[in-house]
Design an enzyme around this catalytic site. Sequence first.
Site, mmCIF file in Angstrom:
data_model
loop_
_atom_site.group_PDB
_atom_site.id
_atom_site.type_symbol
_atom_site.label_atom_id
_atom_site.label_comp_id
_atom_site.label_asym_id
_atom_site.label_seq_id
_atom_site.Cartn_x
_atom_site.Cartn_y
_atom_site.Cartn_z
ATOM 1 N N ASN A 68 0.973 -1.296 -0.191
ATOM 2 C CA ASN A 68 -0.430 0.295 0.308
ATOM 3 C C ASN A 68 0.675 1.327 -0.206
ATOM 4 O O ASN A 68 2.189 1.555 0.285
ATOM 5 C CB ASN A 68 -0.443 -0.259 1.496
ATOM 6 C CG ASN A 68 -0.667 -0.399 2.512
ATOM 7 O OD1 ASN A 68 0.657 -0.502 2.667
ATOM 8 N ND2 ASN A 68 -1.555 0.173 3.600
ATOM 9 N N GLU A 76 0.448 4.926 0.247
ATOM 10 C CA GLU A 76 -0.336 6.097 0.881
ATOM 11 C C GLU A 76 -0.141 7.602 0.891
ATOM 12 O O GLU A 76 0.807 7.383 0.100
ATOM 13 C CB GLU A 76 -1.257 6.405 2.587
ATOM 14 C CG GLU A 76 -1.503 4.506 3.193
ATOM 15 C CD GLU A 76 -1.705 4.457 4.953
ATOM 16 O OE1 GLU A 76 -1.104 5.723 5.239
ATOM 17 O OE2 GLU A 76 -2.573 3.470 5.432
ATOM 18 N N CYS A 128 -4.112 0.230 -2.719
ATOM 19 C CA CYS A 128 -3.965 -0.633 -1.999
ATOM 20 C C CYS A 128 -2.753 -1.487 -1.894
ATOM 21 O O CYS A 128 -2.740 -1.041 -3.608
ATOM 22 C CB CYS A 128 -5.479 -1.244 -2.101
ATOM 23 S SG CYS A 128 -6.670 -0.554 -0.590
ATOM 24 N N GLU A 181 -2.729 -4.533 -3.157
ATOM 25 C CA GLU A 181 -3.429 -5.151 -4.231
ATOM 26 C C GLU A 181 -3.716 -4.601 -5.977
ATOM 27 O O GLU A 181 -3.348 -5.093 -6.664
ATOM 28 C CB GLU A 181 -5.385 -5.461 -4.080
ATOM 29 C CG GLU A 181 -5.506 -6.679 -2.681
ATOM 30 C CD GLU A 181 -5.129 -5.909 -1.751
ATOM 31 O OE1 GLU A 181 -4.909 -4.770 -1.025
ATOM 32 O OE2 GLU A 181 -5.951 -7.255 -0.325
ATOM 33 N N CYS A 199 -10.107 -5.327 0.346
ATOM 34 C CA CYS A 199 -10.834 -4.191 0.418
ATOM 35 C C CYS A 199 -12.803 -3.887 -0.599
ATOM 36 O O CYS A 199 -11.998 -5.521 -1.615
ATOM 37 C CB CYS A 199 -10.937 -3.183 0.576
ATOM 38 S SG CYS A 199 -10.026 -2.027 -0.940
ATOM 39 N N CYS A 250 -11.199 -3.379 -3.706
ATOM 40 C CA CYS A 250 -9.534 -4.998 -4.451
ATOM 41 C C CYS A 250 -10.386 -6.057 -4.743
ATOM 42 O O CYS A 250 -9.960 -6.619 -5.963
ATOM 43 C CB CYS A 250 -8.416 -4.922 -3.510
ATOM 44 S SG CYS A 250 -7.621 -3.099 -3.103
HETATM 45 N N1 THU Z 1 -5.373 -1.495 2.698
HETATM 46 C C1 THU Z 1 -4.374 -2.538 1.814
HETATM 47 O O1 THU Z 1 -3.716 -2.248 1.071
HETATM 48 N N2 THU Z 1 -4.487 -3.537 1.141
HETATM 49 C C2 THU Z 1 -6.446 -4.718 1.824
HETATM 50 O O2 THU Z 1 -6.234 -5.412 1.960
HETATM 51 C C3 THU Z 1 -6.631 -3.482 3.095
HETATM 52 C C4 THU Z 1 -6.296 -2.454 3.981
HETATM 53 C C5 THU Z 1 -4.805 -0.294 3.502
HETATM 54 C C6 THU Z 1 -5.363 1.208 2.385
HETATM 55 C C7 THU Z 1 -4.085 1.075 3.693
HETATM 56 O O3 THU Z 1 -3.448 2.106 3.364
HETATM 57 C C8 THU Z 1 -4.510 1.037 5.030
HETATM 58 O O4 THU Z 1 -4.411 -0.381 4.363
HETATM 59 C C9 THU Z 1 -5.378 0.708 5.882
HETATM 60 O O5 THU Z 1 -6.652 0.479 5.627
#
Ligand code: THU
Length: 136
Positions: free
Chosen positions: A46, A48, A57, A59, A90, A93
């Site tokens: 991920n 941010e 994300c 994924e 999520c 994704c």
């Molecule tokens: N996140 C992912 O990258 N993949 C997931 O399967 C669940 C959540 C990330 C998004 C964000 O950067 C952090 O986790 C908190 O939600």
Amino acid sequence: MPNTPTDQALFKAAEAVRARAHAPYSRFHVGVALLADDGEIYSGCNVENAAYPVGNCAEASAIAAMVAGGGKRITRVYVTGPGSAPVTPCGGCRQRIREFADLDVQIISHGVDGEPLICTLEQLLPHSFGPEYLPK
Ligand code: THU
């Protein structure tokens, strides 16, 4: 728990890329490793952003790496995150994976300290919409 050499390699790749996550806001570091139809493992974390909705994300990052690397179809997915509860993709994704995976593809969700949850894409995204619905 799946323990084939491929599963071990996928878990290792997801954990290696998770260490590179850019998650200063949530501090929730996620790694994803995809096995693709070309036999390669593609991974992503991920990423941010200070403008929160612009973050990616893990994924999405892994799928972008697969497409850039020439992989066409996803055949297996590993998601790793912190803690003991399985970190499942999520909703958005799940749909991103749907674009590149058959419904029976297995998605292995890990909290690194706990037991994995193993689901098919169809279990995570029932009655889903996909590319085949659109006219060619
Ligand atoms: N996140 C992912 O990258 N993949 C997931 O399967 C669940 C959540 C990330 C998004 C964000 O950067 C952090 O986790 C908190 O939600």
